[in-house]
Design a protein around this motif. Structure first.
Motif, PDB file in Angstrom:
ATOM      1  N   ARG A  48       0.857  -1.190   0.000  1.00 34.76           N
ATOM      2  CA  ARG A  48       0.000   0.000   0.000  1.00 34.76           C
ATOM      3  C   ARG A  48       0.886   1.230   0.000  1.00 34.76           C
ATOM      4  NH1 ARG A  48      -4.453   0.585   4.271  1.00 34.76           N
ATOM      5  NH2 ARG A  48      -5.395   1.888   2.665  1.00 34.76           N
ATOM      6  N   LEU A  49       0.688   2.088  -0.990  1.00 35.90           N
ATOM      7  CA  LEU A  49       1.484   3.300  -1.131  1.00 35.90           C
ATOM      8  C   LEU A  49       0.562   4.515  -1.228  1.00 35.90           C
ATOM      9  CD1 LEU A  49       2.603   1.015  -3.465  1.00 35.90           C
ATOM     10  CD2 LEU A  49       4.622   2.449  -3.125  1.00 35.90           C
ATOM     11  N   PRO A  50       0.841   5.572  -0.461  1.00 29.85           N
ATOM     12  CA  PRO A  50       0.020   6.791  -0.561  1.00 29.85           C
ATOM     13  C   PRO A  50       0.252   7.483  -1.888  1.00 29.85           C
ATOM     14  CG  PRO A  50       1.925   7.173   0.843  1.00 29.85           C
ATOM     15  CD  PRO A  50       1.949   5.714   0.494  1.00 29.85           C
ATOM     16  N   SER A  55      -2.816  13.349   3.596  1.00 34.41           N
ATOM     17  CA  SER A  55      -3.074  12.732   4.889  1.00 34.41           C
ATOM     18  C   SER A  55      -2.802  11.239   4.903  1.00 34.41           C
ATOM     19  CB  SER A  55      -4.541  12.970   5.282  1.00 34.41           C
ATOM     20  OG  SER A  55      -5.416  12.392   4.330  1.00 34.41           O
ATOM     21  N   ALA A  56      -2.548  10.654   3.743  1.00 39.15           N
ATOM     22  CA  ALA A  56      -2.426   9.196   3.660  1.00 39.15           C
ATOM     23  C   ALA A  56      -1.257   8.663   4.481  1.00 39.15           C
ATOM     24  CB  ALA A  56      -2.282   8.770   2.203  1.00 39.15           C
ATOM     25  N   ASP A  57      -0.183   9.438   4.620  1.00 36.28           N
ATOM     26  CA  ASP A  57       0.978   8.960   5.382  1.00 36.28           C
ATOM     27  C   ASP A  57       0.583   8.620   6.808  1.00 36.28           C
ATOM     28  OD1 ASP A  57       1.795  10.356   3.066  1.00 36.28           O
ATOM     29  OD2 ASP A  57       3.787  10.676   3.900  1.00 36.28           O
ATOM     30  N   ALA A  58      -0.136   9.541   7.454  1.00 37.76           N
ATOM     31  CA  ALA A  58      -0.552   9.326   8.841  1.00 37.76           C
ATOM     32  C   ALA A  58      -1.510   8.154   8.958  1.00 37.76           C
ATOM     33  CB  ALA A  58      -1.193  10.597   9.397  1.00 37.76           C
ATOM     34  N   LEU A  59      -2.358   7.955   7.941  1.00 36.64           N
ATOM     35  CA  LEU A  59      -3.307   6.858   7.979  1.00 36.64           C
ATOM     36  C   LEU A  59      -2.588   5.516   7.915  1.00 36.64           C
ATOM     37  CD1 LEU A  59      -6.131   8.213   5.622  1.00 36.64           C
ATOM     38  CD2 LEU A  59      -5.765   8.626   8.060  1.00 36.64           C
TER      39      LEU A  59
END
Length: 302
Positions: A48-50, A55-59
């Motif tokens: 899974r890559l943002p 905000s995807a990094d924090a998720l």
């Protein structure tokens, strides 16, 4: 946002650099979601890559922290993080290696086996909805007071009505008005998936076989997740669900859940319509389940 094009070659290089013991596995695209891209890594893993949101990094970090603890108690398969990918010169954002959960998203293969699907969803939410620790993540405007979203709901209803997607706006508004006047949740903050729309639930042979995308995992009012009953299950499934979900939700919680479901259905209508007309962010497969949920919600309120 990620300006770097994510390709099979890039994913292969990242895995080889940081997890060389997995480098011999074939790589192929699995899916592109709101926040992340998912690439198959052999038969039983995925990367899974943002890519689409900041905000995807924090998720992803949240999932890596909490899902290995939650997964063993859940009765449905979920993607469990196995490895962490550090930001690098090749790809300056974190990424994960997770287990792969087979199945077809419910926006493409709806749940049809009423009693089995209702029992499976109820068992999953019963297991998940336990008091969360004090350091559990807060929701992104999810799991809190429903009334805080009145302005957003009104804007969505206006937009959907103007596009001819709502046959009876007064019936939709009545569901919302009843929900926002329901007593607030006063119990402990419970673990929530907080994003149980049809594209995040996997099906096989008409019933649930997995739940994915825990990026919005948080603690709060269980009514937010209980909205999934209207969003996911076939007609006439409510009694089956209520018979299996524990503890049985009180009337106020169900009223709030109905309001959350209506808000999510409106969002699905607009996203589906955007997809039909080729507008950015649109997904045509979201329209049919949203229309079905709207019909169920207004019928149960009368």
């Amino acid at each position: 946002m990620t300006d770097i094009e994510i390709t099979a070659e890039l994913v292969e290089d990242l895995v080889r650099d940081q997890h060389p013991d997995l480098a011999d596995r074939p790589i192929r695209l699995g899916a592109r979601g709101w926040d992340n891209q998912l690439w198959r890594l052999g038969d039983d893993l995925a990367v899974r890559l943002p890519w689409a949101t900041g905000s995807a990094d924090a998720l992803l970090r949240k999932e890596f922290t909490w899902l290995p603890t939650l997964a063993p108690r859940l009765p449905l398969p979920i993607p469990v993080p196995r490895r962490f990918g550090e930001p690098s010169e090749r790809f300056p954002r974190p990424w994960l290696v997770t287990t792969w959960v087979p199945g077809t998203p419910a926006d493409r293969a709806p749940l049809t086996r009423t009693s089995e699907a209702a029992a499976s969803l109820a068992a999953f939410l019963t297991a998940l909805h336990r008091p969360a620790p004090s350091d559990a993540p807060a929701g992104r405007n999810r799991g809190g007071p429903l009334a805080d979203h009145t302005g957003q709901f009104a804007a969505g209803l206006t937009a959907a009505t103007e596009r001819g997607l709502i046959p009876d706006p007064d019936a939709v508004r009545a569901v919302w008005d009843d929900a926002v006047t329901a007593p607030r949740w006063t119990g402990p903050a419970l673990w929530l998936h907080a994003d149980l729309h049809p594209a995040n639930v996997l099906t096989a042979e008409g019933t649930l076989c997995g739940v994915v995308d825990f990026g919005d995992l948080c603690a709060g009012d269980p009514a937010y997740d209980l909205a999934a009953m209207w969003l996911l299950l076939p007609d006439h499934a409510g009694d089956h669900f209520h018979a299996d979900y524990r503890p049985a939700p009180d009337t106020a919680t169900l009223r709030r859940a109905r309001g959350w479901a209506m808000a999510r259905a409106l969002g699905g209508l607009l996203i589906g319509d955007a997809g039909v007309h080729g507008r950015p962010g649109g997904k045509p497969t979201w329209g049919p389940p949203a229309h079905a949920a709207l019909r169920r919600l207004t019928a149960t309120h009368r």
